[in-house]
Design an enzyme around this catalytic site. Structure first.
Site, PDB file in Angstrom:
ATOM      1  N   HIS A 175       0.851  -1.202   0.000  1.00 32.74           N
ATOM      2  CA  HIS A 175       0.000   0.000   0.000  1.00 32.74           C
ATOM      3  C   HIS A 175       0.877   1.239   0.000  1.00 32.74           C
ATOM      4  O   HIS A 175       1.873   1.276   0.722  1.00 32.74           O
ATOM      5  CB  HIS A 175      -0.877   0.049   1.253  1.00 32.74           C
ATOM      6  CG  HIS A 175      -1.706  -1.181   1.444  1.00 32.74           C
ATOM      7  ND1 HIS A 175      -1.181  -2.348   1.971  1.00 32.74           N
ATOM      8  CD2 HIS A 175      -2.999  -1.425   1.169  1.00 32.74           C
ATOM      9  CE1 HIS A 175      -2.136  -3.271   2.002  1.00 32.74           C
ATOM     10  NE2 HIS A 175      -3.252  -2.733   1.514  1.00 32.74           N
TER      11      HIS A 175
ATOM     12  N   LYS B 206      -1.625  -8.206  -3.969  1.00 34.86           N
ATOM     13  CA  LYS B 206      -2.492  -7.031  -3.790  1.00 34.86           C
ATOM     14  C   LYS B 206      -1.638  -5.768  -3.835  1.00 34.86           C
ATOM     15  O   LYS B 206      -0.701  -5.622  -3.040  1.00 34.86           O
ATOM     16  CB  LYS B 206      -3.245  -7.111  -2.457  1.00 34.86           C
ATOM     17  CG  LYS B 206      -4.094  -5.866  -2.217  1.00 34.86           C
ATOM     18  CD  LYS B 206      -4.738  -5.833  -0.844  1.00 34.86           C
ATOM     19  CE  LYS B 206      -5.441  -4.491  -0.646  1.00 34.86           C
ATOM     20  NZ  LYS B 206      -5.797  -4.230   0.748  1.00 34.86           N
TER      21      LYS B 206
ATOM     22  N   GLN C 272     -13.439   4.037  -1.103  1.00 36.29           N
ATOM     23  CA  GLN C 272     -14.114   2.736  -1.183  1.00 36.29           C
ATOM     24  C   GLN C 272     -15.624   2.947  -1.333  1.00 36.29           C
ATOM     25  O   GLN C 272     -16.207   3.681  -0.542  1.00 36.29           O
ATOM     26  CB  GLN C 272     -13.853   2.009   0.127  1.00 36.29           C
ATOM     27  CG  GLN C 272     -13.794   0.520   0.043  1.00 36.29           C
ATOM     28  CD  GLN C 272     -13.341  -0.041   1.390  1.00 36.29           C
ATOM     29  OE1 GLN C 272     -14.073   0.027   2.365  1.00 36.29           O
ATOM     30  NE2 GLN C 272     -12.148  -0.574   1.441  1.00 36.29           N
TER      31      GLN C 272
ATOM     32  N   SER D 194     -25.869  12.211 -12.400  1.00 37.16           N
ATOM     33  CA  SER D 194     -25.806  11.504 -13.687  1.00 37.16           C
ATOM     34  C   SER D 194     -25.495  10.017 -13.557  1.00 37.16           C
ATOM     35  O   SER D 194     -26.106   9.203 -14.273  1.00 37.16           O
ATOM     36  CB  SER D 194     -24.788  12.188 -14.601  1.00 37.16           C
ATOM     37  OG  SER D 194     -25.236  13.488 -14.890  1.00 37.16           O
TER      38      SER D 194
ATOM     39  N   LYS E  13     -16.580  22.278 -20.211  1.00 31.92           N
ATOM     40  CA  LYS E  13     -17.345  22.286 -21.472  1.00 31.92           C
ATOM     41  C   LYS E  13     -16.551  22.932 -22.618  1.00 31.92           C
ATOM     42  O   LYS E  13     -16.613  22.465 -23.752  1.00 31.92           O
ATOM     43  CB  LYS E  13     -18.692  22.975 -21.263  1.00 31.92           C
ATOM     44  CG  LYS E  13     -19.624  22.152 -20.365  1.00 31.92           C
ATOM     45  CD  LYS E  13     -20.990  22.776 -20.228  1.00 31.92           C
ATOM     46  CE  LYS E  13     -21.856  21.930 -19.302  1.00 31.92           C
ATOM     47  NZ  LYS E  13     -23.228  22.415 -19.166  1.00 31.92           N
TER      48      LYS E  13
ATOM     49  N   ASP F 202     -27.422  20.585 -23.973  1.00 32.06           N
ATOM     50  CA  ASP F 202     -28.108  21.558 -23.104  1.00 32.06           C
ATOM     51  C   ASP F 202     -29.041  22.433 -23.928  1.00 32.06           C
ATOM     52  O   ASP F 202     -30.158  22.761 -23.514  1.00 32.06           O
ATOM     53  CB  ASP F 202     -27.089  22.493 -22.422  1.00 32.06           C
ATOM     54  CG  ASP F 202     -26.336  21.795 -21.291  1.00 32.06           C
ATOM     55  OD1 ASP F 202     -26.877  20.825 -20.739  1.00 32.06           O
ATOM     56  OD2 ASP F 202     -25.215  22.238 -20.977  1.00 32.06           O
TER      57      ASP F 202
ATOM     58  N   GLY G   7     -36.070  23.065 -14.002  1.00 36.26           N
ATOM     59  CA  GLY G   7     -34.780  22.659 -14.559  1.00 36.26           C
ATOM     60  C   GLY G   7     -34.646  21.146 -14.633  1.00 36.26           C
ATOM     61  O   GLY G   7     -33.827  20.619 -15.400  1.00 36.26           O
TER      62      GLY G   7
ATOM     63  N   GLN H 108     -31.568  16.706 -21.528  1.00 31.15           N
ATOM     64  CA  GLN H 108     -30.186  16.702 -22.032  1.00 31.15           C
ATOM     65  C   GLN H 108     -29.540  15.332 -21.800  1.00 31.15           C
ATOM     66  O   GLN H 108     -28.770  14.851 -22.634  1.00 31.15           O
ATOM     67  CB  GLN H 108     -29.355  17.859 -21.452  1.00 31.15           C
ATOM     68  CG  GLN H 108     -29.137  17.901 -19.938  1.00 31.15           C
ATOM     69  CD  GLN H 108     -28.032  16.984 -19.466  1.00 31.15           C
ATOM     70  OE1 GLN H 108     -27.107  16.690 -20.220  1.00 31.15           O
ATOM     71  NE2 GLN H 108     -28.142  16.501 -18.240  1.00 31.15           N
TER      72      GLN H 108
END
Ligand code: NAP
Length: 523
Positions: A124, A150, A213, A247, A301, A342, A485, A492
């Site tokens: 780790h 691991k 996690q 989303s 964007k 949009d 909205g 969208q």
């Protein structure tokens, strides 16, 4: 984390009920009662990995090494011994005595005494990718007693996940390769796609034993772990910050609803273009990842449009005109397409509410409040359809720049200071500022709506959290037709979904999930 035997047994039962196949007992803070731990291992509803992580490797155990190995020796005597024990590679390499004692406990080709326990050798790094990562892999691969390798490290960017996938795919032995921290979620969710032995998930967020996690519920129900295969397509929402985006909930549910073999993740990329281009480029180039597209939100964007130019993507002319895109599509033949959903979503929301066609927009007078990214998409759409638009903004220069960009293309666009809003010139008012958004739900861009509006006025708030903003409540009280909205957000997203899957999403799936989510978050 084992704090007490009964708590540990309750937790293993809950883990089994949530759908876990194996449980890791982290005994770092409970090493004084070997018999009690043996009872937990024997009575656990699930096979166990037993780990006693020392503080020098990020755990809580501060005792001496001899006592730690004695604990494993005790547990190995159980009628039902641990399925695996986890020992740090560093501890295993450091002492021949530790190595000899551990080797006697675990199943491997040179073992003389029958035992079913497997050895996980682990490494780790809580700061970053270790510079000697591959030396560590080789050392684990070369140790005959090591059944499982691991490797976990703190991801500095989404690109770290790609190296974890490479480690998994190169498969010297059954491997676990995970990235910790907010950039590491893809390595945890997509572990199965690349043949990892397992991934870790907590029973609840507060029980996570490493940063980043997921919970078992998120892994199973949100990301649909059980459906992930090597060919599962990968999508995501790219933003910064992005952890609270709705989303992933709606797109994963929609993939499920139409049986599309895909998973959708939050993808956090820092604001600078260099980060965006390097990360998205690397993800697209990783062919086995099957990264097929993304929703792109603040602050990327404009970056998406620039990236699309550099990669010679097909760019929707309207996105070019707006100067920003929110959707990336990668077709199976490798070609890229970018668009701005949009704009169409805002136009469709208004047309649907008014029961009119796009062609009818030319006759509308539209007041847009705000001059930021969403305002730009909204103004572009209405101007393209020939409407007359007034942009009201706190900073007049920004409203003027927006008007100059879109005026005269088809419709007429002018700029006005925000404090001149109180007239009754417009037929449609659209709020494109964050005023009224959670948690500042008492705010509104129109403090005196009765003076401004009356029956027949249409008021559209692009904010969707909360769904019923103060602006919309006031507008309804004044007799106006209102649009939330949420409607634009759903549209969208549905347009993106269609571009990625060529399938129509049941809008009610999106609406139900979003409404539940907003209700459950108390907004
Ligand atoms: P943005 O680029 O930051 O622009 C924000 C605009 O709001 C700017 O014009 C700014 O004015 C104005 N503003 C901010 N605070 C103000 C205040 N206190 N008083 C007056 N004006 C203020 O943001 P954006 O990307 O356009 O997003 C705007 C809103 O759209 C978001 O808050 C979100 O709720 C909504 N949205 C909805 C969807 C959907 O699908 N429904 C999608 C994305 C965003 P200045 O120019 O003077 O700074």
């Amino acid at each position: 984390m084992v704090h007490a035997p009964d708590q540990a047994l309750d937790d293993t039962t809950r883990a089994a009920q949530h759908g876990a196949d194996l449980v890791e007992l982290r005994v770092d803070g409970f090493t004084h009662d070997h018999n009690a731990l043996a009872r937990v291992v024997e009575e656990s509803d699930l096979p166990c990995i037993v780990t006693c992580r020392p503080d020098w490797e990020g755990g809580q155990y501060q005792g001496d090494e001899h006592a730690r190995i004695s604990l494993f020796e005790h547990l190995a005597q159980c009628a039902r011994p641990p399925a695996y024990i986890d020992i740090e590679l560093a501890a295993y390499q450091r002492s021949s005595d530790t190595r000899r004692r551990i080797d006697r406990l675990v199943d491997h080709p040179g073992q003389v005494k029958p035992t079913s326990t497997g050895l996980i050798l682990s490494s780790h790094d809580f700061k970053s990718r270790p510079i000697d990562l591959y030396q560590r892999v080789e050392a684990m691969a070369a140790a005959p007693a090591c059944r499982i390798m691991k490797l976990a490290w703190y991801a500095k960017s989404l690109r770290d996940n790609l190296e974890a996938f490479e480690l998994l795919a190169s498969h010297h032995k059954p491997t676990i390769a995970l990235c910790m921290g907010p950039f590491g979620l893809p390595s945890r969710v997509l572990a199965k796609k690349f043949g990892a032995l397992l991934t870790f998930a907590s029973i609840e967020p507060s029980a996570a034993t490493a940063e980043g996690q997921p919970t078992i519920d998120q892994l199973k129900n949100l990301y649909r772990w059980d459906t992930i295969t090597p060919t599962t397509r990968v999508f995501g929402v790219i933003g910064y910050p992005v952890a609270h985006s709705a989303s992933p909930a709606i797109h994963n549910a929609a993939f499920d609803a139409v049986h599309h073999d895909a998973v959708y993740l939050p993808l956090s990329i820092p604001p600078e273009y260099e980060h965006f281009a390097a990360t998205v480029g690397a993800w697209l180039d990783a062919t086995d990842l099957h990264f097929r597209g993304a929703s792109v939100t603040i602050p990327h964007k404009e970056n998406l449009l620039r990236f699309a130019h550099e990669r010679h993507a097909n760019i929707e002319p309207l996105a070019e005109h707006i100067g920003a895109a929110n959707t990336l599509v990668r077709h199976d033949n490798g070609s890229l397409h970018t668009t701005n959903t949009d704009c169409s979503a805002a136009i469709d929301s208004v047309c649907h509410a008014l029961g009119i066609l796009h062609a009818d927009l030319a006759a509308q007078r539209v007041a847009v409040i705000g001059a930021g990214g969403v305002a730009r998409a909204v103004v572009a759409g209405f101007a393209q359809h020939g409407a007359t638009v007034v942009v009201y903004n706190r900073t007049l220069e920004k409203a003027q720049a927006l008007a100059d960009r879109f005026n005269g293309h088809t419709g007429k666009v002018v700029a006005t200071p925000l404090d001149k809003l109180c007239d009754s010139w417009g037929q449609i008012y659209i709020n494109c500022t964050p005023l009224g958004m959670h948690p500042h739900t008492d705010a509104t861009p129109v403090p005196d709506p009765q003076k401004t509006w009356g029956p027949g006025t249409v008021v559209f708030d692009t904010i969707y959290n909360p769904t019923h903003t103060r602006l919309l409540r006031d507008a309804r009280a004044a007799g106006c037709l209102t649009i939330s909205g949420l409607d634009m957000f759903i549209r969208q997203a549905a347009l993106q979904f269609k571009l990625w899957t060529n399938q129509d999403v049941p809008l009610d799936v999106f609406r139900r999930i979003l409404t539940d989510r907003l209700t459950n978050s108390g907004t």
